[in-house]
Scaffold this motif. Structure first.
Motif, PDB file in Angstrom:
ATOM      1  N   CYS A 155      36.642  29.230  37.514  1.00 23.62           N
ATOM      2  CA  CYS A 155      37.115  29.247  36.235  1.00 23.62           C
ATOM      3  C   CYS A 155      36.877  27.827  35.595  1.00 23.62           C
ATOM      4  O   CYS A 155      37.206  26.866  36.169  1.00 23.62           O
ATOM      5  CB  CYS A 155      38.687  29.612  36.180  1.00 23.62           C
ATOM      6  SG  CYS A 155      39.702  29.252  34.813  1.00 23.62           S
ATOM      7  N   LEU A 218      40.871  42.914  37.381  1.00 22.54           N
ATOM      8  CA  LEU A 218      41.950  42.033  36.196  1.00 22.54           C
ATOM      9  C   LEU A 218      42.520  40.892  36.892  1.00 22.54           C
ATOM     10  O   LEU A 218      42.714  39.703  36.063  1.00 22.54           O
ATOM     11  CB  LEU A 218      43.064  42.889  36.026  1.00 22.54           C
ATOM     12  CG  LEU A 218      43.039  44.135  35.124  1.00 22.54           C
ATOM     13  CD1 LEU A 218      44.075  44.911  34.746  1.00 22.54           C
ATOM     14  CD2 LEU A 218      42.499  43.615  33.649  1.00 22.54           C
ATOM     15  N   TYR A 219      42.279  40.773  38.167  1.00 19.69           N
ATOM     16  CA  TYR A 219      42.849  39.490  38.981  1.00 19.69           C
ATOM     17  C   TYR A 219      41.884  39.242  39.834  1.00 19.69           C
ATOM     18  O   TYR A 219      40.778  40.166  40.499  1.00 19.69           O
ATOM     19  CB  TYR A 219      44.052  39.750  39.887  1.00 19.69           C
ATOM     20  CG  TYR A 219      45.269  40.015  38.717  1.00 19.69           C
ATOM     21  CD1 TYR A 219      45.975  39.222  38.220  1.00 19.69           C
ATOM     22  CD2 TYR A 219      45.459  41.246  38.563  1.00 19.69           C
ATOM     23  CE1 TYR A 219      47.050  39.685  37.506  1.00 19.69           C
ATOM     24  CE2 TYR A 219      46.575  41.730  37.710  1.00 19.69           C
ATOM     25  CZ  TYR A 219      47.472  40.952  37.169  1.00 19.69           C
ATOM     26  OH  TYR A 219      48.127  41.175  36.237  1.00 19.69           O
ATOM     27  N   ARG A 220      41.405  37.938  40.193  1.00 16.21           N
ATOM     28  CA  ARG A 220      40.642  37.611  41.300  1.00 16.21           C
ATOM     29  C   ARG A 220      40.397  38.267  42.523  1.00 16.21           C
ATOM     30  O   ARG A 220      41.586  38.258  43.164  1.00 16.21           O
ATOM     31  CB  ARG A 220      40.588  35.935  41.168  1.00 16.21           C
ATOM     32  CG  ARG A 220      39.162  35.371  41.804  1.00 16.21           C
ATOM     33  CD  ARG A 220      39.293  33.941  41.485  1.00 16.21           C
ATOM     34  NE  ARG A 220      39.779  33.320  40.178  1.00 16.21           N
ATOM     35  CZ  ARG A 220      38.665  33.463  39.148  1.00 16.21           C
ATOM     36  NH1 ARG A 220      37.410  33.765  39.344  1.00 16.21           N
ATOM     37  NH2 ARG A 220      39.265  32.817  37.994  1.00 16.21           N
ATOM     38  N   GLN A 221      39.368  38.620  42.925  1.00 12.27           N
ATOM     39  CA  GLN A 221      39.126  39.240  44.146  1.00 12.27           C
ATOM     40  C   GLN A 221      38.302  38.559  45.098  1.00 12.27           C
ATOM     41  O   GLN A 221      37.250  37.754  44.553  1.00 12.27           O
ATOM     42  CB  GLN A 221      38.904  40.761  43.955  1.00 12.27           C
ATOM     43  CG  GLN A 221      39.654  41.634  42.943  1.00 12.27           C
ATOM     44  CD  GLN A 221      41.018  41.959  43.326  1.00 12.27           C
ATOM     45  OE1 GLN A 221      41.176  41.884  44.791  1.00 12.27           O
ATOM     46  NE2 GLN A 221      41.999  42.528  42.675  1.00 12.27           N
ATOM     47  N   THR A 226      34.521  42.364  44.878  1.00  9.56           N
ATOM     48  CA  THR A 226      34.051  42.070  43.604  1.00  9.56           C
ATOM     49  C   THR A 226      33.005  42.792  43.421  1.00  9.56           C
ATOM     50  O   THR A 226      32.391  43.585  42.417  1.00  9.56           O
ATOM     51  CB  THR A 226      34.023  40.634  43.207  1.00  9.56           C
ATOM     52  OG1 THR A 226      35.601  40.041  43.180  1.00  9.56           O
ATOM     53  CG2 THR A 226      33.520  40.424  41.474  1.00  9.56           C
ATOM     54  N   CYS A 286      38.631  30.805  31.473  1.00 13.69           N
ATOM     55  CA  CYS A 286      39.682  31.106  32.041  1.00 13.69           C
ATOM     56  C   CYS A 286      40.721  32.086  31.924  1.00 13.69           C
ATOM     57  O   CYS A 286      41.869  32.366  31.922  1.00 13.69           O
ATOM     58  CB  CYS A 286      40.876  29.852  32.352  1.00 13.69           C
ATOM     59  SG  CYS A 286      40.096  28.510  33.353  1.00 13.69           S
ATOM     60  N   HIS A 287      39.954  33.318  30.941  1.00 16.06           N
ATOM     61  CA  HIS A 287      40.644  34.362  30.659  1.00 16.06           C
ATOM     62  C   HIS A 287      40.134  35.686  31.105  1.00 16.06           C
ATOM     63  O   HIS A 287      39.719  36.642  30.477  1.00 16.06           O
ATOM     64  CB  HIS A 287      40.435  34.337  28.864  1.00 16.06           C
ATOM     65  CG  HIS A 287      41.248  33.269  28.301  1.00 16.06           C
ATOM     66  ND1 HIS A 287      42.441  33.158  28.297  1.00 16.06           N
ATOM     67  CD2 HIS A 287      40.652  32.447  27.312  1.00 16.06           C
ATOM     68  CE1 HIS A 287      42.766  32.011  27.516  1.00 16.06           C
ATOM     69  NE2 HIS A 287      41.563  31.643  27.042  1.00 16.06           N
ATOM     70  N   GLN A 288      39.708  35.888  32.505  1.00 13.20           N
ATOM     71  CA  GLN A 288      39.169  36.820  33.166  1.00 13.20           C
ATOM     72  C   GLN A 288      40.161  38.156  32.954  1.00 13.20           C
ATOM     73  O   GLN A 288      39.588  38.980  32.738  1.00 13.20           O
ATOM     74  CB  GLN A 288      39.300  36.560  34.687  1.00 13.20           C
ATOM     75  CG  GLN A 288      38.644  37.824  35.323  1.00 13.20           C
ATOM     76  CD  GLN A 288      38.320  37.197  36.779  1.00 13.20           C
ATOM     77  OE1 GLN A 288      37.917  36.169  37.278  1.00 13.20           O
ATOM     78  NE2 GLN A 288      38.484  38.275  37.797  1.00 13.20           N
ATOM     79  N   PHE A 289      41.489  38.019  32.787  1.00 16.80           N
ATOM     80  CA  PHE A 289      42.352  39.008  32.552  1.00 16.80           C
ATOM     81  C   PHE A 289      42.229  39.811  31.408  1.00 16.80           C
ATOM     82  O   PHE A 289      42.001  41.041  31.298  1.00 16.80           O
ATOM     83  CB  PHE A 289      43.850  38.746  32.723  1.00 16.80           C
ATOM     84  CG  PHE A 289      44.860  39.898  32.690  1.00 16.80           C
ATOM     85  CD1 PHE A 289      45.038  40.557  33.697  1.00 16.80           C
ATOM     86  CD2 PHE A 289      45.247  40.299  31.359  1.00 16.80           C
ATOM     87  CE1 PHE A 289      46.179  41.573  33.582  1.00 16.80           C
ATOM     88  CE2 PHE A 289      46.163  41.249  31.339  1.00 16.80           C
ATOM     89  CZ  PHE A 289      46.575  41.945  32.616  1.00 16.80           C
ATOM     90  N   THR A 293      40.200  43.298  30.909  1.00 12.54           N
ATOM     91  CA  THR A 293      40.904  44.172  30.202  1.00 12.54           C
ATOM     92  C   THR A 293      40.264  44.945  29.069  1.00 12.54           C
ATOM     93  O   THR A 293      40.258  46.310  28.888  1.00 12.54           O
ATOM     94  CB  THR A 293      42.096  43.778  29.469  1.00 12.54           C
ATOM     95  OG1 THR A 293      43.167  42.972  30.558  1.00 12.54           O
ATOM     96  CG2 THR A 293      43.050  44.721  28.663  1.00 12.54           C
TER      97      THR A 293
END
Length: 325
Positions: A155, A218-221, A226, A286-289, A293
């Motif tokens: 990020c 939606l959250y880091r895996q 991934t 830093c807006h991966q969510f 989405t």
């Protein structure tokens, strides 16, 4: 890529497309299209070539355009019918050719677009435009997400910075290769289900599965998980894209088939243009969510849009006419 750079990679990758240009003159014209334009001789020549290549015999008779309830169709006239109908053919052919010659290219395009927006096709056209947009938006977004999330997705660190590391190079190329390979099983699945399940349900199922594969992102895996999720999503979206290109031409009549597919494909290009704003900019900031989405919502919406298509074309003959009521 590491030694020559992306320009050489792009140039070498385009060579097969240049070679392909030499083969376009060998592609025969559609007999349906030729007959709809009043070019019966060209249509017959193509049919004769098809019969010769496949070692078959065409039905005995003459191929003629005719009007049946206002619709131009194909009719194979037998020897017994030729004697009765031959006196009608010259006048009919003359009227057909004369009418077609009066139309300019612009008029043909305008009339084709009007057919797409006619009451009987308006719903299908609007839904196709959205589904094409959604498919390209998701497909190219997944390609870009692979590079952004490779190695765990740093990020706030741009991809160009990550590539300074040899290890990051290796991980990125490996992940891109693995997820790109997903298109092969996607094509196989599409070929296996399109004529068994039907166009609409096949596309809806693959769109829905694509959204499910993206949900955990939606959250880091972990990196391996991934890559697995992106592999599954890429296979599904490739399968849905393939079936969509089968379904779309089957919706429209011959006269507007290429125009309808071309305009719908332009909406796919719009989706491809917009997806980097989501897949690259949001993830790097830093807006991966939020990014994931959006890439999850779009195929889910496409699932519902697909099920709303008025017509299932599985097992249906291609249409030469349309109902303008």
């Amino acid at each position: 890529m590491p030694s020559l750079g992306w320009r050489w990679l792009l140039g070498l990758s385009s060579l097969p497309l240049i070679v392909l240009l030499a083969f376009y003159p060998l592609v025969p014209e559609s007999p349906r299209y030729s007959i709809s334009k009043g070019e019966t001789d060209k249509a017959l020549n193509v049919l004769e070539t098809m019969a010769r290549v496949n070692r078959k015999q065409l039905p005995v008779g003459r191929l003629v355009p005719y009007h049946n309830g206002g619709n131009r169709e194909l009719e194979q006239v037998s020897d017994l019918q030729v004697a009765e109908a031959v006196h009608l053919l010259p006048n009919l052919a003359a009227v057909t050719d004369k009418t077609l010659r009066k139309q300019t290219g612009a008029q043909n395009i305008s009339s084709s677009i009007l057919i797409l927006l006619s009451p009987s096709l308006l719903c299908s056209t609007m839904l196709l435009w959205f589904v094409f947009f959604s498919n390209a938006f998701t497909y190219y977004g997944l390609v870009l997400l692979t590079s952004q999330l490779s190695g765990g997705g740093s990020c706030g660190v741009h991809t160009t910075t990550n590539l300074l590391s040899t290890n990051a190079d290796t991980n990125l190329y490996r992940d891109v290769f693995v997820t790109s390979f997903a298109e092969l099983p996607g094509l196989v699945v599409a070929a296996a289900i399109v004529d068994r399940v039907g166009r609409k349900h096949s596309m809806a199922g693959l769109f829905g599965l694509c959204g499910l594969f993206l949900l955990p992102l939606l959250y880091r895996q972990p990196e391996t998980f991934t890559t697995f999720l992106l592999f599954g999503a890429r296979a599904c979206i490739m399968g849905s894209f393939t079936i969509l290109y089968i379904y779309a031409p089957e919706v429209y009549p011959t006269r507007s088939r290429s125009t309808g597919l071309g305009i719908a494909n332009s909406f796919a290009r719009i989706g491809g243009l917009l997806c980097p704003l989501v897949a690259v900019d949001l993830v790097q900031n830093c807006h991966q969510f939020l990014a994931v989405t959006l890439f999850t919502i779009v195929p889910v919406l496409a699932t519902f849009a697909t099920m709303c298509f008025p017509k299932e074309t599985k097992g249906c003959a291609l249409s030469d006419t349309f109902d303008d009521r």
